[in-house]
Design a protein around this motif. Structure first.
Motif, PDB file in Angstrom:
ATOM      1  N   MET A 125       0.880  -0.911   0.051  1.00  0.00           N
ATOM      2  CA  MET A 125      -0.331  -0.570   0.240  1.00  0.00           C
ATOM      3  C   MET A 125       0.812   1.364  -0.185  1.00  0.00           C
ATOM      4  O   MET A 125       0.623   2.362  -0.991  1.00  0.00           O
ATOM      5  N   VAL A 126       2.022   1.102   0.330  1.00  0.00           N
ATOM      6  CA  VAL A 126       2.410   2.467   0.765  1.00  0.00           C
ATOM      7  C   VAL A 126       3.514   2.673  -0.053  1.00  0.00           C
ATOM      8  O   VAL A 126       3.509   3.678  -0.511  1.00  0.00           O
ATOM      9  N   ALA A 127       3.747   1.192  -1.008  1.00  0.00           N
ATOM     10  CA  ALA A 127       4.591   1.634  -2.492  1.00  0.00           C
ATOM     11  C   ALA A 127       3.927   2.699  -3.610  1.00  0.00           C
ATOM     12  O   ALA A 127       4.025   2.947  -4.035  1.00  0.00           O
ATOM     13  N   VAL A 128       2.506   2.292  -3.385  1.00  0.00           N
ATOM     14  CA  VAL A 128       1.708   2.580  -3.952  1.00  0.00           C
ATOM     15  C   VAL A 128       0.898   4.811  -3.769  1.00  0.00           C
ATOM     16  O   VAL A 128       0.345   5.024  -5.065  1.00  0.00           O
ATOM     17  N   SER A 129       1.306   5.128  -2.777  1.00  0.00           N
ATOM     18  CA  SER A 129       0.505   5.921  -1.637  1.00  0.00           C
ATOM     19  C   SER A 129       1.042   6.598  -0.906  1.00  0.00           C
ATOM     20  O   SER A 129       0.793   8.061  -1.151  1.00  0.00           O
ATOM     21  N   GLY A 130       1.885   6.978  -0.485  1.00  0.00           N
ATOM     22  CA  GLY A 130       3.127   7.007   0.776  1.00  0.00           C
ATOM     23  C   GLY A 130       2.405   7.078   1.625  1.00  0.00           C
ATOM     24  O   GLY A 130       1.513   5.724   1.983  1.00  0.00           O
ATOM     25  N   ALA A 131       3.162   7.421   2.410  1.00  0.00           N
ATOM     26  CA  ALA A 131       2.200   7.420   3.656  1.00  0.00           C
ATOM     27  C   ALA A 131       1.273   7.868   4.732  1.00  0.00           C
ATOM     28  O   ALA A 131       0.630   8.757   4.546  1.00  0.00           O
ATOM     29  N   ILE A 132      -0.115   7.279   4.259  1.00  0.00           N
ATOM     30  CA  ILE A 132      -1.411   8.430   4.683  1.00  0.00           C
ATOM     31  C   ILE A 132      -2.137   7.503   5.592  1.00  0.00           C
ATOM     32  O   ILE A 132      -1.744   6.964   6.252  1.00  0.00           O
ATOM     33  N   GLY A 133      -1.350   8.451   6.788  1.00  0.00           N
ATOM     34  CA  GLY A 133      -2.070   8.237   8.165  1.00  0.00           C
ATOM     35  C   GLY A 133      -3.532   8.223   8.825  1.00  0.00           C
ATOM     36  O   GLY A 133      -4.595   8.646   7.932  1.00  0.00           O
ATOM     37  N   PHE A 134      -3.788   7.557  10.061  1.00  0.00           N
ATOM     38  CA  PHE A 134      -5.157   7.688  10.848  1.00  0.00           C
ATOM     39  C   PHE A 134      -6.370   7.559   9.870  1.00  0.00           C
ATOM     40  O   PHE A 134      -7.233   6.303  10.712  1.00  0.00           O
ATOM     41  N   VAL A 135      -5.884   5.671   8.419  1.00  0.00           N
ATOM     42  CA  VAL A 135      -6.559   5.210   8.106  1.00  0.00           C
ATOM     43  C   VAL A 135      -6.469   4.043   8.912  1.00  0.00           C
ATOM     44  O   VAL A 135      -7.896   3.054   9.588  1.00  0.00           O
ATOM     45  N   GLY A 136      -5.450   3.297   9.106  1.00  0.00           N
ATOM     46  CA  GLY A 136      -5.983   1.661   9.960  1.00  0.00           C
ATOM     47  C   GLY A 136      -5.370   1.768  11.067  1.00  0.00           C
ATOM     48  O   GLY A 136      -5.581   1.181  12.078  1.00  0.00           O
ATOM     49  N   LEU A 137      -5.518   3.202  12.201  1.00  0.00           N
ATOM     50  CA  LEU A 137      -5.502   3.295  13.156  1.00  0.00           C
ATOM     51  C   LEU A 137      -7.156   3.886  14.043  1.00  0.00           C
ATOM     52  O   LEU A 137      -7.419   3.270  14.707  1.00  0.00           O
ATOM     53  N   VAL A 138      -7.728   4.514  13.385  1.00  0.00           N
ATOM     54  CA  VAL A 138      -8.970   5.319  13.849  1.00  0.00           C
ATOM     55  C   VAL A 138     -10.109   4.109  12.749  1.00  0.00           C
ATOM     56  O   VAL A 138     -10.882   4.138  14.267  1.00  0.00           O
ATOM     57  N   LEU A 139     -10.086   3.906  11.674  1.00  0.00           N
ATOM     58  CA  LEU A 139     -11.014   3.026  10.916  1.00  0.00           C
ATOM     59  C   LEU A 139     -11.368   2.045  11.870  1.00  0.00           C
ATOM     60  O   LEU A 139     -12.418   1.664  12.492  1.00  0.00           O
ATOM     61  N   PRO A 140     -10.639   1.329  12.074  1.00  0.00           N
ATOM     62  CA  PRO A 140     -11.168   0.166  13.196  1.00  0.00           C
ATOM     63  C   PRO A 140     -11.566  -0.262  14.493  1.00  0.00           C
ATOM     64  O   PRO A 140     -12.667  -0.749  14.249  1.00  0.00           O
ATOM     65  N   HIS A 141     -11.331   1.520  15.156  1.00  0.00           N
ATOM     66  CA  HIS A 141     -11.888   1.655  16.221  1.00  0.00           C
ATOM     67  C   HIS A 141     -13.643   2.102  15.930  1.00  0.00           C
ATOM     68  O   HIS A 141     -14.311   1.368  16.247  1.00  0.00           O
ATOM     69  N   ALA A 142     -13.764   2.625  14.743  1.00  0.00           N
ATOM     70  CA  ALA A 142     -15.439   2.781  15.304  1.00  0.00           C
ATOM     71  C   ALA A 142     -15.798   2.517  14.388  1.00  0.00           C
ATOM     72  O   ALA A 142     -16.911   2.065  14.792  1.00  0.00           O
ATOM     73  N   VAL A 143     -15.329   0.997  13.403  1.00  0.00           N
ATOM     74  CA  VAL A 143     -16.292   0.236  12.581  1.00  0.00           C
ATOM     75  C   VAL A 143     -16.749  -0.824  13.580  1.00  0.00           C
ATOM     76  O   VAL A 143     -17.325  -1.476  13.732  1.00  0.00           O
ATOM     77  N   SER A 144     -15.392  -1.376  14.815  1.00  0.00           N
ATOM     78  CA  SER A 144     -16.101  -1.880  16.029  1.00  0.00           C
ATOM     79  C   SER A 144     -17.273  -1.548  16.849  1.00  0.00           C
ATOM     80  O   SER A 144     -17.657  -2.498  17.463  1.00  0.00           O
ATOM     81  N   VAL A 145     -17.777  -0.120  16.485  1.00  0.00           N
ATOM     82  CA  VAL A 145     -18.647  -0.094  17.198  1.00  0.00           C
ATOM     83  C   VAL A 145     -19.841  -0.540  16.792  1.00  0.00           C
ATOM     84  O   VAL A 145     -21.294  -0.542  17.298  1.00  0.00           O
ATOM     85  N   VAL A 146     -19.497  -1.134  15.419  1.00  0.00           N
ATOM     86  CA  VAL A 146     -21.383  -0.655  14.728  1.00  0.00           C
ATOM     87  C   VAL A 146     -21.115  -2.605  14.216  1.00  0.00           C
ATOM     88  O   VAL A 146     -22.347  -3.911  14.421  1.00  0.00           O
ATOM     89  N   THR A 147     -20.079  -3.806  14.169  1.00  0.00           N
ATOM     90  CA  THR A 147     -19.601  -4.485  14.053  1.00  0.00           C
ATOM     91  C   THR A 147     -19.870  -5.550  14.890  1.00  0.00           C
ATOM     92  O   THR A 147     -19.686  -6.927  15.322  1.00  0.00           O
ATOM     93  N   GLY A 148     -18.768  -4.871  16.237  1.00  0.00           N
ATOM     94  CA  GLY A 148     -18.333  -5.547  17.268  1.00  0.00           C
ATOM     95  C   GLY A 148     -16.753  -6.055  16.656  1.00  0.00           C
ATOM     96  O   GLY A 148     -16.415  -5.311  15.852  1.00  0.00           O
TER      97      GLY A 148
END
Length: 357
Positions: A273-296
């Protein structure tokens, strides 16, 4: 009749122990898939050229060999050669980073873990900057991927020098390798970068999908499909890590082998992913927590939910990055940070008294 304190406590525990009702997995995937397809079709139309969703659909259908009404040549080129590869790359990268973050947080039992935890981002950045300054940008994805893997090898080697390889040692070693690679990157830029090279390097370091091509789609999409399938099969074992290593071993999980195999797979996924986009922050940090509110917290539901949410989120974030200040373009990493920091603050507030504390 009033209940005693003991009865109230018992009733409260019973209520707290009941799992909240979650939407079925099929419904989550179905709704997420519809949102993703709609997002791709709509965002491809957004830009200076006046395109419609129908034109986009016909262009795609035509390239897939279906018998549809032709699209003007210029509009077809804009859709198929410029916008669609970029949007699909954004979707794959967003999905990959969100999945990688969810797995890292589980394996390390650290809610602040992200895909770049083992120094992968800094290693990829060093490789990318090296080829950009050498004027061979065509090798950028390869150099970034090799840099990420080199950082992983260095992190694991450093962690082993102190004795048994543990998640805590790996994290600390990753921080050291990350700082070393960042320092080396800064030195290389300071010593050799001239003219417009600074702008190109800075854009990549902040995360950018401006140069995405069908090769980028193949790299990110292929890595997501291969590694994502393996991680999906390992969902039950990832659930076991939530109870600690001892409990996971009691459930029949080979803790060390499973952890480092999955960490290596996440590193490969992140490197792609980094090879094609560079370093994009916060996606892997925040989204799993936000999604777990709905999915468990169960990974059988969390991983596909995180993948779809990450894809939709980054598609729209990149669309904002390329259009909000048109004709100038922001690095997408700035947009994800502007959105991610407030969301993270909300999640921290909601998580008081839980594993975040």
């Amino acid at each position: 009749m009033a209940r005693t304190a003991a009865e109230r406590v018992t009733a409260g525990r019973a209520t707290a122990g009941r799992a909240p009702r979650r939407p079925p997995l099929a419904a989550l995937i179905g709704v997420g898939g519809v949102l993703l397809v709609a997002s791709v079709l709509v965002t491809v139309t957004i830009g200076p050229a006046d395109l419609g969703v129908g034109e986009v659909a016909r262009s795609v259908a035509g390239h897939l060999g279906l018998d549809v009404a032709p699209v003007p040549v210029l509009h077809d080129a804009i859709v198929w050669q410029l916008r669609l590869p970029r949007v699909l790359t954004a979707a794959a990268v967003g999905a990959g980073l969100a999945v990688a973050g969810a797995v890292m947080q589980s394996l390390t039992r650290n809610p602040l873990a992200d895909p770049y935890l083992l120094g992968l981002s800094s290693g990829a950045s060093l490789g990318a900057v090296a080829v950009l300054l050498l004027g061979v940008g065509v090798l950028l994805p390869v150099a970034a991927f090799v840099g990420a893997l080199a950082a992983l090898v260095a992190t694991l080697a450093l962690a082993r020098t102190g004795g048994t390889l543990t998640p805590s040692r790996a994290v600390l070693a990753g921080l050291a390798v990350s700082q070393l690679a960042a320092a080396a990157t800064s030195f290389v830029i300071f010593w050799t970068a001239t003219g417009d090279a600074y702008r190109e390097i800075l854009s990549w370091l902040m995360g950018s999908l401006a140069g995405a091509t069908w090769s980028s789609v193949a790299i990110s999409g292929g890595a997501l499909a291969l590694v994502g399938a393996v991680l999906g099969v390992a969902a039950t074992r990832l659930d076991a890590f939530a109870f600690g290593d001892t409990a996971a071993a009691a459930l029949g999980v080979d803790v060390d082998r499973t952890r480092w195999t999955l960490m290596t797979l996440v590193a490969l996924l992140t490197g792609a992913m980094v090879a094609v986009s560079g370093a994009i922050g916060f996606v892997g940090l925040v989204l799993p927590h936000a999604v777990s509110v709905v999915t468990g917290p169960g990974h059988r539901r969390l991983l596909p939910g995180a993948a779809v949410t990450g894809a939709v989120f980054l598609v729209w974030a990149d669309t904002l990055a390329r259009t909000v200040f048109d004709p100038r373009e922001l690095p997408v990493g700035i947009v994800t940070a502007l959105v991610g920091v407030p969301v993270f603050a909300v999640l921290l507030r909601r998580g008081r008294g839980t594993a975040w504390s």
